[in-house]
Each structure stands twice: as structure tokens, then as C-alpha cells.
Design a protein around this motif. Structure first.
Motif, PDB file in Angstrom:
ATOM      1  N   GLN A   1       0.847  -1.199   0.000  1.00  0.00           N
ATOM      2  CA  GLN A   1       0.000   0.000   0.000  1.00  0.00           C
ATOM      3  C   GLN A   1       0.879   1.245   0.000  1.00  0.00           C
ATOM      4  OE1 GLN A   1      -2.498   1.132   3.410  1.00  0.00           O
ATOM      5  NE2 GLN A   1      -4.150   1.639   1.977  1.00  0.00           N
ATOM      6  N   ASP A   2       0.633   2.096  -0.983  1.00  0.00           N
ATOM      7  CA  ASP A   2       1.345   3.366  -1.131  1.00  0.00           C
ATOM      8  C   ASP A   2       0.622   4.450  -0.328  1.00  0.00           C
ATOM      9  OD1 ASP A   2       2.959   5.410  -2.082  1.00  0.00           O
ATOM     10  OD2 ASP A   2       2.105   5.427  -4.098  1.00  0.00           O
ATOM     11  N   HIS A   3       1.288   5.555  -0.071  1.00  0.00           N
ATOM     12  CA  HIS A   3       0.681   6.729   0.584  1.00  0.00           C
ATOM     13  C   HIS A   3       0.951   7.923  -0.314  1.00  0.00           C
ATOM     14  CE1 HIS A   3       1.016   3.754   3.673  1.00  0.00           C
ATOM     15  NE2 HIS A   3       0.214   4.459   4.453  1.00  0.00           N
ATOM     16  N   LYS A   4      -0.078   8.326  -1.070  1.00  0.00           N
ATOM     17  CA  LYS A   4       0.151   9.331  -2.114  1.00  0.00           C
ATOM     18  C   LYS A   4       0.133  10.762  -1.581  1.00  0.00           C
ATOM     19  CE  LYS A   4      -0.944   6.681  -6.145  1.00  0.00           C
ATOM     20  NZ  LYS A   4      -1.840   5.570  -5.840  1.00  0.00           N
ATOM     21  N   ARG A   5      -0.600  10.977  -0.466  1.00  0.00           N
ATOM     22  CA  ARG A   5      -0.725  12.352   0.015  1.00  0.00           C
ATOM     23  C   ARG A   5       0.565  12.770   0.711  1.00  0.00           C
ATOM     24  NH1 ARG A   5      -6.449  13.271  -0.301  1.00  0.00           N
ATOM     25  NH2 ARG A   5      -6.037  15.387   0.404  1.00  0.00           N
TER      26      ARG A   5
ATOM     27  N   THR B   1       1.195  13.222  -4.340  1.00  0.00           N
ATOM     28  CA  THR B   1       2.600  13.179  -4.754  1.00  0.00           C
ATOM     29  C   THR B   1       2.809  11.900  -5.557  1.00  0.00           C
ATOM     30  OG1 THR B   1       3.316  11.816  -2.890  1.00  0.00           O
ATOM     31  CG2 THR B   1       3.217  14.201  -2.508  1.00  0.00           C
ATOM     32  N   GLY B   2       4.056  11.669  -5.946  1.00  0.00           N
ATOM     33  CA  GLY B   2       4.379  10.404  -6.610  1.00  0.00           C
ATOM     34  C   GLY B   2       4.263   9.217  -5.667  1.00  0.00           C
ATOM     35  N   GLY B   3       4.208   9.470  -4.357  1.00  0.00           N
ATOM     36  CA  GLY B   3       4.147   8.391  -3.346  1.00  0.00           C
ATOM     37  C   GLY B   3       5.188   8.662  -2.263  1.00  0.00           C
TER      38      GLY B   3
ATOM     39  N   LEU C   1       2.962  -5.354 -14.895  1.00  0.00           N
ATOM     40  CA  LEU C   1       1.654  -4.709 -14.811  1.00  0.00           C
ATOM     41  C   LEU C   1       1.372  -4.436 -13.337  1.00  0.00           C
ATOM     42  CD1 LEU C   1      -0.842  -3.784 -16.431  1.00  0.00           C
ATOM     43  CD2 LEU C   1      -1.836  -6.046 -16.042  1.00  0.00           C
ATOM     44  N   TYR C   2       1.012  -3.199 -13.059  1.00  0.00           N
ATOM     45  CA  TYR C   2       0.776  -2.803 -11.667  1.00  0.00           C
ATOM     46  C   TYR C   2      -0.633  -2.213 -11.605  1.00  0.00           C
ATOM     47  CZ  TYR C   2       1.094   1.510  -8.682  1.00  0.00           C
ATOM     48  OH  TYR C   2       0.842   2.592  -7.890  1.00  0.00           O
ATOM     49  N   GLY C   3      -1.507  -2.935 -10.907  1.00  0.00           N
ATOM     50  CA  GLY C   3      -2.881  -2.457 -10.755  1.00  0.00           C
ATOM     51  C   GLY C   3      -3.015  -1.671  -9.464  1.00  0.00           C
TER      52      GLY C   3
ATOM     53  N   TYR D   1      -4.333   1.312 -14.180  1.00  0.00           N
ATOM     54  CA  TYR D   1      -3.174   0.454 -14.416  1.00  0.00           C
ATOM     55  C   TYR D   1      -1.938   1.298 -14.646  1.00  0.00           C
ATOM     56  CZ  TYR D   1      -5.630  -3.975 -15.055  1.00  0.00           C
ATOM     57  OH  TYR D   1      -6.353  -5.121 -14.849  1.00  0.00           O
ATOM     58  N   ASN D   2      -0.806   0.719 -14.271  1.00  0.00           N
ATOM     59  CA  ASN D   2       0.487   1.257 -14.655  1.00  0.00           C
ATOM     60  C   ASN D   2       1.248   0.102 -15.284  1.00  0.00           C
ATOM     61  OD1 ASN D   2       0.426   4.040 -13.231  1.00  0.00           O
ATOM     62  ND2 ASN D   2      -0.317   2.585 -11.729  1.00  0.00           N
ATOM     63  N   VAL D   3       2.134   0.420 -16.209  1.00  0.00           N
ATOM     64  CA  VAL D   3       2.747  -0.645 -17.015  1.00  0.00           C
ATOM     65  C   VAL D   3       4.219  -0.806 -16.657  1.00  0.00           C
ATOM     66  CG1 VAL D   3       1.074  -0.429 -18.859  1.00  0.00           C
ATOM     67  CG2 VAL D   3       3.128   0.983 -18.930  1.00  0.00           C
ATOM     68  N   ARG D   4       4.471  -0.768 -15.363  1.00  0.00           N
ATOM     69  CA  ARG D   4       5.836  -0.743 -14.827  1.00  0.00           C
ATOM     70  C   ARG D   4       5.749  -1.072 -13.353  1.00  0.00           C
ATOM     71  NH1 ARG D   4       4.808   3.529 -11.718  1.00  0.00           N
ATOM     72  NH2 ARG D   4       3.138   4.866 -12.461  1.00  0.00           N
ATOM     73  N   PHE D   5       6.901  -1.274 -12.718  1.00  0.00           N
ATOM     74  CA  PHE D   5       6.885  -1.424 -11.268  1.00  0.00           C
ATOM     75  C   PHE D   5       6.407  -0.121 -10.641  1.00  0.00           C
ATOM     76  CE2 PHE D   5      10.086  -4.956 -11.530  1.00  0.00           C
ATOM     77  CZ  PHE D   5       9.389  -5.856 -10.735  1.00  0.00           C
ATOM     78  N   ALA D   6       5.808  -0.241  -9.462  1.00  0.00           N
ATOM     79  CA  ALA D   6       5.365   0.929  -8.715  1.00  0.00           C
ATOM     80  C   ALA D   6       6.554   1.544  -7.974  1.00  0.00           C
ATOM     81  CB  ALA D   6       4.289   0.512  -7.716  1.00  0.00           C
ATOM     82  N   ASP D   7       6.455   2.831  -7.752  1.00  0.00           N
ATOM     83  CA  ASP D   7       7.476   3.541  -6.997  1.00  0.00           C
ATOM     84  C   ASP D   7       6.742   4.351  -5.939  1.00  0.00           C
ATOM     85  OD1 ASP D   7       9.668   4.862  -6.110  1.00  0.00           O
ATOM     86  OD2 ASP D   7      10.273   5.684  -8.045  1.00  0.00           O
ATOM     87  N   PRO D   8       6.786   3.983  -4.676  1.00  0.00           N
ATOM     88  CA  PRO D   8       7.780   3.173  -3.974  1.00  0.00           C
ATOM     89  C   PRO D   8       7.543   1.663  -3.847  1.00  0.00           C
ATOM     90  CG  PRO D   8       6.378   4.327  -2.393  1.00  0.00           C
ATOM     91  CD  PRO D   8       5.914   4.738  -3.744  1.00  0.00           C
ATOM     92  N   GLU D   9       6.384   1.121  -4.215  1.00  0.00           N
ATOM     93  CA  GLU D   9       6.080  -0.270  -3.818  1.00  0.00           C
ATOM     94  C   GLU D   9       7.057  -1.311  -4.385  1.00  0.00           C
ATOM     95  OE1 GLU D   9       4.027   2.127  -5.043  1.00  0.00           O
ATOM     96  OE2 GLU D   9       1.977   1.405  -4.991  1.00  0.00           O
ATOM     97  N   SER D  10       7.789  -0.971  -5.448  1.00  0.00           N
ATOM     98  CA  SER D  10       8.818  -1.907  -5.936  1.00  0.00           C
ATOM     99  C   SER D  10       9.846  -2.157  -4.828  1.00  0.00           C
ATOM    100  CB  SER D  10       9.523  -1.317  -7.160  1.00  0.00           C
ATOM    101  OG  SER D  10       9.897   0.019  -6.888  1.00  0.00           O
TER     102      SER D  10
HETATM  103  N1  GLY Z   1       2.824   4.117  -6.502  1.00  0.00           N
HETATM  104  C1  GLY Z   1       2.644   5.183  -7.408  1.00  0.00           C
HETATM  105  C2  GLY Z   1       3.213   4.944  -8.739  1.00  0.00           C
HETATM  106  O1  GLY Z   1       4.122   4.163  -8.897  1.00  0.00           O
HETATM  107  O2  GLY Z   1       2.738   5.529  -9.705  1.00  0.00           O
END
Ligand code: GLY
Length: 442
Positions: A217-221, A231-233, A277-279, A293-302
Motif C-alpha cells: 500500500q502506497d501513501h500518495k498524500r 505526490t508520486g508516493g 503490470l501494476y494495478g 493500471y500502470n505498465v511498470r513497477f510501482a514507486d515506492p512499492e517496488s
Molecule cells: N505508486 C505510485 C506509482 O508508482 O505511480
């Protein structure tokens, strides 16, 4: 083997570290828009250059005889870097431009879900004329979300009740999207607002098979208690059972079913999805909904999932590009907490050029892991840019223990910087669990 990593953020540092953990470590090459010191040290050679300048990146890779490329961010994928590298014979972990539409066009994804009856869809409407939106708005009696159709770095979505509170404010933002072509197009989606807890499911995909990684789980705020601008996370956590404390196994199964159906639909239309694939999902009272969807690893969740991968990441990447991916991999049964260190003022007016003093040995002695992101190195000093600077990750048997390790690591980072200290704390996690229980009425 020569492997190229494209991108210079915390995610790409995590990818680079995972690649070099291989039993036969590859020779690492990197192209990045900013001089990430961690990737630089891991790489035999690095080019600091705009990663969306596809011809330059491809020529640089070709001259170095790159055998495999792993593309981190969405911008070079949207610019067609995979199409160009593969045309030169370099297999890539990343989708071609057509398959990348799952991220680069929110409307494409929603239409695909509708056409193929993919579960997890929300009601949505698309607009490119203010008059049409006004007409819709007149009759609207649901709370909604406005999303520019194209890429906005996670900062373009506006939610009723969070970012606007009246039809007038909604219209003002719609006008801004159309006038300023936010996301690169004068077009936006309006989606039914769904209420619940967000979670991220990242999976490797070879065009037909999915290999899921633990949920995070990301925290975007920007600010504590989920206040402030998007934010980006700012940080993320994952749990030792690879689910999340507020989710059930059936939520996880539902999210994976949505992603599987999407991959099948992409294959059916002749545009198979290959890469990561990152849902981004929302667990609601009525089930799981796909937010995007995002088509890459998540940042920060990677940085939650790659450090606990026990199998050889390079081996998985090679299987992925061969179209021969296994559907499971071994991840340590550990919880992780990742917190980004960002410049003071991040989210509104970030202070760039501010020194960060960090003791790498101290972070490591505290049992935490350091991932560099957007910093500059001048005169052997590390200074902030306007973006997220570096991340510290704690890994332990439970989320609160991982949070404590992360904080112990953070004590070795000093400067005019900001961290969301609430991420992964027992209190914050308990609040999410209670909120979800109340929503589900249990
Ligand atoms: N977790 C936010 C992003 O990677 O876009």
C-alpha cells in the motif's frame, strides 16, 4: 550478460540491486535522467541523459551490446523505447507502445474493460468539450473523480470531497485540464467515486502468464494522516503474509482476476502485454475496483517487493522475455516498510539544492536498506532536487517491527528534508483496518 536499466529513481535502484543479486551477476549499464549515486555505483557504465530521447538511448545500448533492458518509468515506455530497442534485437522487460496504453490512456483501459466485461470496472464518462461536461454535471447526483486521460505522474486526479467540493470547483478543474491539456490531451474521464482502501498489485507478465508479487500500500498524500497534495508516493508497506491487514484473500483473488482478464483481453486484441503490470485497486464495501493500471513497477512499492524476492530476478526477467514465465516466485515471509525522504516543501514548493548528510554504514548497521532516487552529487556532497531524494526500507517479521527498523535507518539521514513518519506505524495500520471494517459493516 549485459543488462541495461532505464531510469534513475528509487524503483530503478531497487531493480538494479535485484538484478545484481543474481547467482551469475550481469554487467549492469544504466541510462537515467538524474545521476542516481546508487545505480551509478552498481553499473559498469552510466549515461545521464533524458530517458525519453529514444534514438540516443537505443544507439548507446547498441554500442554496448546490451542483451536485455529493464525499463523502469512510464515516460520512455510511452515514447516507444521498447519498440525501438526490440527492433534492434534487444529484448525488454516492458511493454511496447501499444500495450503501454493500459497506462498512457485511461480511456483505453476503461473501454477495454467494458468491451471484455472485465470485473472491477466503475461507471465512467469521457469529455473533450466543456459544454458536454456542464450538461452531464447538471444532472449529476453522484460523487465523482476527474482524471485527465493521459499521463500526469500521479498528480492529475481530483476527487470529490478531497480536492473539490462543489460542481463549480469541478468545472474549474475540467476547464484547466482542457485549456492546459493536462496529461498531454484536452480530454478527461469522469468516474464514479469509490470509497475504501487503496492497494497495489504488481505482477510480471510474459504476454499471457502473470507472476504476482506481494501486495503493498502506497501513501500518495504529502502529509501525515493522508492530508495534503498528491505526490508520486511518500512511502509504502507490505505484510509478512503478502496480503494487507485490511484485505481478505478474496479481495486479492478479485484483483488478480481483473489483471488476468486484462492480460487475456490484450492478447485477444493482438497486443499482448509483456513487462510489469501494476494495478492500483480500491477495496470497497461492494468488492474490489480497478482505479488505474500502470505498465511498470510501482514507486515506492517496488522497494517493498524486490528486496524480499528470494528467486533470481534476472532469471525471471529472462523467462519473461522468452515468453516462458513461471506463475509463482519465492518471496521472504517478511513485512516491509518504505519511507521516502523528500526535500522540505515537497508537494508545493520543494527546496532543491539542500545538502543531505547520510551515513550509509549507519543505515545498514540499523538493518535498513537504502535506495537512492533524485539527488545531485556536487563536491562529494549529496543535495536535494525538487523530487523525492532517497528511500529507506525496513524488513522484519511484522509491519510495526519493519517500521521500527526503517525509522532506525532514517536516524542516519540528516538535512532540511521531510519524511511521513506515520507510514506503517501500528496506529496508522489499525486505523485502516477499522475503516475497512466499518465500511464492510463487520
Ligand atoms: N505508486 C505510485 C506509482 O508508482 O505511480
Amino acid at each position: 550478460m549485459r543488462v541495461l536499466v532505464v531510469g534513475g529513481g528509487g524503483r530503478e535502484h531497487a531493480i538494479a540491486k535485484a538484478l545484481v543479486r543474481a547467482s551469475k551477476p550481469p554487467e549492469l549499464y544504466a541510462v537515467m535522467g538524474n545521476p542516481n549515486p546508487g545505480i551509478r555505483r552498481a553499473a559498469k557504465e552510466a549515461l545521464v541523459h533524458d530517458v525519453t530521447d529514444v534514438p540516443t538511448v537505443v544507439a548507446w545500448a547498441k554500442a554496448r551490446g546490451i542483451d536485455l533492458a529493464v525499463v523502469g518509468p512510464e515516460a520512455p515506455l510511452a515514447a516507444g523505447i521498447v519498440d525501438a530497442l526490440e527492433a534492434e534485437g534487444t529484448p525488454c522487460v516492458g511493454p511496447d507502445r501499444e500495450a503501454a496504453r493500459l497506462e498512457t490512456s485511461k480511456e483505453f483501459t476503461r473501454d477495454l474493460m467494458r468491451e471484455h466485461r472485465i470485473p472491477g470496472l466503475v461507471d465512467y464518462w469521457a469529455f473533450d468539450r466543456l459544454e458536454d461536461f456542464r450538461e452531464w454535471l447538471n444532472d449529476a447526483d453522484v460523487e465523482f473523480v476527474i482524471k485527465p486521460v493521459g499521463l500526469t505522474g500521479g498528480k492529475g486526479v481530483r476527487v470529490w470531497g478531497d480536492h473539490f467540493r462543489s460542481k463549480g470547483e469541478a468545472e474549474a478543474y475540467a476547464t484547466e485540464v482542457l485549456d492546459r491539456r493536462i496529461g498531454g490531451q484536452a480530454r478527461f474521464l469522469v468516474e464514479e467515486k469509490v470509497v475504501g482502501e487503496e492497494f497495489s498489485l504488481q505482477a510480471l507478465c510474459d504476454g499471457s502468464r502473470l507472476l504476482p508479487t506481494p501486495l503493498a500500500q502506497d501513501h500518495k498524500r504529502a502529509y501525515e494522516d493522508d492530508e495534503g497534495p498528491n505526490t508520486g508516493g511518500m512511502g509504502s508497506y507490505s505484510d509478512a503474509d503478502h496480503l494487507l491487514p485490511f484485505l481478505t484473500r478474496s479481495d486479492y483473488d478479485a484483483a488478480l482476476a481483473t489483471m488476468r482478464a486484462t492480460v487475456d483481453a490484450m492478447a485477444k486484441r493482438g497486443t499482448p502485454f509483456k513487462g510489469v503490470l501494476y494495478g492500483g485497486f480500491m477495496a470497497t464495501r461492494d468488492g474490489v475496483r480497478l482505479l488505474e493500471y500502470n505498465v511498470r513497477f510501482a514507486d515506492p512499492e517496488s522497494m517493498n517487493v524486490l528486496p524480499i524476492l528470494e528467486d533470481d530476478f534476472l532469471g525471471l526477467c529472462l523467462k519473461l522475455v522468452e515468453g516462458n514465465l513461471l506463475v509463482t516466485a519465492r518471496f521472504a515471509r517478511k513485512a516491509t516498510v518504505c519511507k521516502y525522504v523528500v526535500p522540505a516543501g515537497y508537494g508545493t514548493k520543494p527546496k532543491a539544492g539542500v545538502p543531505i548528510v547520510l551515513d550509509e554504514a549507519g543505515i545498514s548497521k540499523a538493518g535498513a536498506e537504502l535506495f537512492y532516487a533524485n539527488v545531485e552529487e556536487t563536491d562529494h556532497r549529496i543535495v536535494t532536487t525538487a523530487s523525492r531524494a532517497l528511500a529507506v526500507v525496513g524488513i522484519a517479521d511484522s509491519v510495526p517491527e519493519a517500521e521500527a527498523v526503517c525509522e532506525a535507518g532514517l536516524r542516519h539521514v540528516k538535512g532540511d528534508v521531510y519524511v511521513r513518519h506515520d507510514i506503517g506505524t501500528a496506529d496508522a495500520v489499525r486505523r485502516k483496518v477499522e475503516r475497512m471494517r466499518t465500511l464492510r459493516g463487520v
